[in-house]
Structures are given as C-alpha cells and as structure tokens.
Design a protein around this motif. Sequence first.
Motif, PDB file in Angstrom:
ATOM      1  N   MET A  11       0.712  -1.213   0.083  1.00  0.00           N
ATOM      2  CA  MET A  11       0.006  -0.023   0.050  1.00  0.00           C
ATOM      3  C   MET A  11       0.986   1.202  -0.103  1.00  0.00           C
ATOM      4  SD  MET A  11      -3.167  -1.081   2.643  1.00  0.00           S
ATOM      5  CE  MET A  11      -2.062  -1.778   3.939  1.00  0.00           C
ATOM      6  N   ASN A  12       0.542   2.218  -0.928  1.00  0.00           N
ATOM      7  CA  ASN A  12       1.291   3.409  -0.968  1.00  0.00           C
ATOM      8  C   ASN A  12       0.593   4.701  -1.170  1.00  0.00           C
ATOM      9  OD1 ASN A  12       0.519   3.255  -3.816  1.00  0.00           O
ATOM     10  ND2 ASN A  12       2.505   3.086  -4.383  1.00  0.00           N
ATOM     11  N   GLY A  13      -0.566   4.610  -0.922  1.00  0.00           N
ATOM     12  CA  GLY A  13      -1.642   5.721  -1.098  1.00  0.00           C
ATOM     13  C   GLY A  13      -3.180   5.405  -0.995  1.00  0.00           C
ATOM     14  N   SER A  14      -3.692   6.122  -1.281  1.00  0.00           N
ATOM     15  CA  SER A  14      -5.281   6.128  -1.241  1.00  0.00           C
ATOM     16  C   SER A  14      -6.200   6.761  -2.212  1.00  0.00           C
ATOM     17  CB  SER A  14      -5.857   6.561   0.288  1.00  0.00           C
ATOM     18  OG  SER A  14      -5.345   5.984   1.227  1.00  0.00           O
ATOM     19  N   VAL A  15      -7.434   6.299  -2.349  1.00  0.00           N
ATOM     20  CA  VAL A  15      -8.117   6.791  -3.386  1.00  0.00           C
ATOM     21  C   VAL A  15      -9.729   6.602  -2.632  1.00  0.00           C
ATOM     22  CG1 VAL A  15      -9.379   6.816  -5.466  1.00  0.00           C
ATOM     23  CG2 VAL A  15      -6.967   6.132  -5.418  1.00  0.00           C
ATOM     24  N   VAL A  16     -10.291   7.847  -2.474  1.00  0.00           N
ATOM     25  CA  VAL A  16     -11.539   7.940  -2.055  1.00  0.00           C
ATOM     26  C   VAL A  16     -12.396   8.763  -2.732  1.00  0.00           C
ATOM     27  CG1 VAL A  16     -12.799   8.684   0.252  1.00  0.00           C
ATOM     28  CG2 VAL A  16     -10.337   7.737   0.430  1.00  0.00           C
ATOM     29  N   ILE A  17     -13.654   8.319  -3.037  1.00  0.00           N
ATOM     30  CA  ILE A  17     -14.562   9.192  -3.714  1.00  0.00           C
ATOM     31  C   ILE A  17     -15.785   9.338  -2.749  1.00  0.00           C
ATOM     32  CG2 ILE A  17     -16.091   8.807  -5.923  1.00  0.00           C
ATOM     33  CD1 ILE A  17     -14.078   6.847  -7.132  1.00  0.00           C
ATOM     34  N   LEU A  18     -16.376  10.332  -2.891  1.00  0.00           N
ATOM     35  CA  LEU A  18     -17.460  10.862  -1.883  1.00  0.00           C
ATOM     36  C   LEU A  18     -18.297  11.613  -2.464  1.00  0.00           C
ATOM     37  CD1 LEU A  18     -14.907  11.739   1.273  1.00  0.00           C
ATOM     38  CD2 LEU A  18     -16.696   9.803   1.300  1.00  0.00           C
ATOM     39  N   ASP A  19     -19.466  11.403  -2.068  1.00  0.00           N
ATOM     40  CA  ASP A  19     -20.658  12.662  -2.623  1.00  0.00           C
ATOM     41  C   ASP A  19     -20.888  13.726  -1.475  1.00  0.00           C
ATOM     42  OD1 ASP A  19     -22.813  13.917  -3.672  1.00  0.00           O
ATOM     43  OD2 ASP A  19     -23.967  12.136  -3.693  1.00  0.00           O
ATOM     44  N   LEU A  20     -20.181  14.753  -1.694  1.00  0.00           N
ATOM     45  CA  LEU A  20     -20.065  15.793  -0.713  1.00  0.00           C
ATOM     46  C   LEU A  20     -20.785  17.003  -1.487  1.00  0.00           C
ATOM     47  CD1 LEU A  20     -16.579  15.258   0.584  1.00  0.00           C
ATOM     48  CD2 LEU A  20     -18.319  14.472   1.570  1.00  0.00           C
ATOM     49  N   ALA A  21     -21.171  17.957  -0.480  1.00  0.00           N
ATOM     50  CA  ALA A  21     -21.835  19.333  -0.910  1.00  0.00           C
ATOM     51  C   ALA A  21     -20.866  20.292  -1.719  1.00  0.00           C
ATOM     52  CB  ALA A  21     -22.321  20.150   0.345  1.00  0.00           C
ATOM     53  N   ASN A  22     -19.675  20.235  -1.316  1.00  0.00           N
ATOM     54  CA  ASN A  22     -18.927  21.472  -1.972  1.00  0.00           C
ATOM     55  C   ASN A  22     -17.457  20.940  -1.570  1.00  0.00           C
ATOM     56  OD1 ASN A  22     -18.238  22.597   0.846  1.00  0.00           O
ATOM     57  ND2 ASN A  22     -20.168  23.291   0.657  1.00  0.00           N
ATOM     58  N   GLN A  23     -16.534  21.878  -2.168  1.00  0.00           N
ATOM     59  CA  GLN A  23     -14.983  21.768  -1.919  1.00  0.00           C
ATOM     60  C   GLN A  23     -14.556  21.682  -0.596  1.00  0.00           C
ATOM     61  OE1 GLN A  23     -12.588  21.191  -4.279  1.00  0.00           O
ATOM     62  NE2 GLN A  23     -10.883  21.391  -3.085  1.00  0.00           N
ATOM     63  N   ALA A  24     -15.109  22.700   0.293  1.00  0.00           N
ATOM     64  CA  ALA A  24     -14.822  22.928   1.693  1.00  0.00           C
ATOM     65  C   ALA A  24     -14.950  21.556   2.545  1.00  0.00           C
ATOM     66  CB  ALA A  24     -15.757  24.258   2.059  1.00  0.00           C
ATOM     67  N   GLU A  25     -16.050  20.984   2.090  1.00  0.00           N
ATOM     68  CA  GLU A  25     -16.569  19.758   2.897  1.00  0.00           C
ATOM     69  C   GLU A  25     -15.631  18.664   2.538  1.00  0.00           C
ATOM     70  OE1 GLU A  25     -20.275  16.632   3.288  1.00  0.00           O
ATOM     71  OE2 GLU A  25     -20.788  18.733   2.510  1.00  0.00           O
ATOM     72  N   ALA A  26     -14.985  18.705   1.084  1.00  0.00           N
ATOM     73  CA  ALA A  26     -14.016  17.702   0.970  1.00  0.00           C
ATOM     74  C   ALA A  26     -12.699  18.024   1.498  1.00  0.00           C
ATOM     75  CB  ALA A  26     -13.851  17.838  -0.681  1.00  0.00           C
ATOM     76  N   GLU A  27     -12.412  19.210   1.550  1.00  0.00           N
ATOM     77  CA  GLU A  27     -11.144  19.556   2.471  1.00  0.00           C
ATOM     78  C   GLU A  27     -11.199  19.215   3.525  1.00  0.00           C
ATOM     79  OE1 GLU A  27     -10.608  23.691   1.521  1.00  0.00           O
ATOM     80  OE2 GLU A  27     -10.010  23.251  -0.595  1.00  0.00           O
ATOM     81  N   ASP A  28     -12.475  19.525   4.366  1.00  0.00           N
ATOM     82  CA  ASP A  28     -12.525  19.055   5.885  1.00  0.00           C
ATOM     83  C   ASP A  28     -12.372  17.561   6.036  1.00  0.00           C
ATOM     84  OD1 ASP A  28     -13.320  19.928   8.493  1.00  0.00           O
ATOM     85  OD2 ASP A  28     -15.249  18.663   8.157  1.00  0.00           O
ATOM     86  N   PHE A  29     -12.858  16.989   5.264  1.00  0.00           N
ATOM     87  CA  PHE A  29     -13.059  15.578   5.285  1.00  0.00           C
ATOM     88  C   PHE A  29     -11.444  14.994   5.238  1.00  0.00           C
ATOM     89  CE2 PHE A  29     -11.846  11.385   2.958  1.00  0.00           C
ATOM     90  CZ  PHE A  29     -12.845  10.737   3.674  1.00  0.00           C
ATOM     91  N   CYS A  30     -10.345  15.550   4.316  1.00  0.00           N
ATOM     92  CA  CYS A  30      -9.046  15.273   4.166  1.00  0.00           C
ATOM     93  C   CYS A  30      -8.555  15.629   5.466  1.00  0.00           C
ATOM     94  CB  CYS A  30      -8.525  15.872   3.336  1.00  0.00           C
ATOM     95  SG  CYS A  30      -9.107  15.426   1.414  1.00  0.00           S
ATOM     96  N   ALA A  31      -8.700  16.873   6.055  1.00  0.00           N
ATOM     97  CA  ALA A  31      -7.762  17.146   7.147  1.00  0.00           C
ATOM     98  C   ALA A  31      -8.242  16.485   8.532  1.00  0.00           C
ATOM     99  CB  ALA A  31      -8.374  18.800   7.241  1.00  0.00           C
ATOM    100  N   ASN A  32      -9.414  15.729   8.475  1.00  0.00           N
ATOM    101  CA  ASN A  32      -9.790  14.980   9.490  1.00  0.00           C
ATOM    102  C   ASN A  32      -9.361  13.627   9.540  1.00  0.00           C
ATOM    103  OD1 ASN A  32     -10.848  17.141  11.635  1.00  0.00           O
ATOM    104  ND2 ASN A  32     -11.818  17.570   9.707  1.00  0.00           N
ATOM    105  N   ASP A  33      -9.006  13.162   8.349  1.00  0.00           N
ATOM    106  CA  ASP A  33      -8.711  11.777   8.257  1.00  0.00           C
ATOM    107  C   ASP A  33      -7.534  11.333   9.190  1.00  0.00           C
ATOM    108  OD1 ASP A  33      -7.724   9.002   7.234  1.00  0.00           O
ATOM    109  OD2 ASP A  33      -7.951   9.880   5.167  1.00  0.00           O
ATOM    110  N   PRO A  34      -7.758  10.247   9.793  1.00  0.00           N
ATOM    111  CA  PRO A  34      -6.596   9.870  10.777  1.00  0.00           C
ATOM    112  C   PRO A  34      -5.127   9.658  10.162  1.00  0.00           C
ATOM    113  CG  PRO A  34      -8.550   8.724  11.490  1.00  0.00           C
ATOM    114  CD  PRO A  34      -8.743   9.261  10.247  1.00  0.00           C
ATOM    115  N   TYR A  35      -5.312   9.301   8.827  1.00  0.00           N
ATOM    116  CA  TYR A  35      -4.082   9.188   8.127  1.00  0.00           C
ATOM    117  C   TYR A  35      -3.379  10.457   8.060  1.00  0.00           C
ATOM    118  CZ  TYR A  35      -4.538   4.291   6.328  1.00  0.00           C
ATOM    119  OH  TYR A  35      -4.648   2.882   6.471  1.00  0.00           O
ATOM    120  N   ALA A  36      -4.111  11.481   7.653  1.00  0.00           N
ATOM    121  CA  ALA A  36      -3.404  12.750   7.538  1.00  0.00           C
ATOM    122  C   ALA A  36      -2.964  13.303   8.855  1.00  0.00           C
ATOM    123  CB  ALA A  36      -4.762  13.846   6.885  1.00  0.00           C
TER     124      ALA A  36
END
Length: 93
Positions: free
Chosen positions: A49-74
């Motif tokens: 394993m050397n990375g991740s791909v996640v596909i999400l149905d989100l309201a907007n870019q800000a919600e996607a950024e928030d998802f990324c910032a709060n991922d335990p990996y990040a």
Amino acid sequence: MLYVITCVDKPDHLQVRLDNRPAHLDYLNSFADKLIGAGPTLSEKDDAMNGSVVILDLANQAEAEDFCANDPYAKAGLFESVTISKWKKVLPA
C-alpha cells in the motif's frame, strides 16, 4: 457533487499507515452514506500500500477539504500529497 481524493504516502511510511488503519477505516465508515468507493493504491514492485483513493458525494470543496484534514491518516502525517478533484460519474449508468 462527487469528489475523488487521491493521496500519496510519504516514502517509508508503511508502518504509519498500518498503525492508523483501524482509525482510518472507522472514519471512512462514518461517511458510509456519502462514500462511493475507497481503497489503497498499490506499488507495482511488491503490491505494498502506498496511497489512497476515496470517492465521496459531498456538498462542496470545503466539505472535501474538511474530510481530508480530519482523516486519521492525514493527522498522523502519512501523506506526501493530497489532491481533491471534482468528478462526474458516467459509467456504469
């Protein structure tokens, strides 16, 4: 809107990934109603394993950024880079 989140692990950080995997999976499961797909990318050499791909149905870019910032990996400092892209699903219909 669909978002594809592509993450590349820092070199030699497999143990960080393994140590934080249970928390990462719990985090993904907390988005089950928005999650289209998720999984690790694998190295050509040894399928590690050397990375991740996640596909999400989100309201907007800000919600996607928030998802990324709060991922335990990040939060654990696993990723060398993270890319967020809008995505239009065409197939299968």
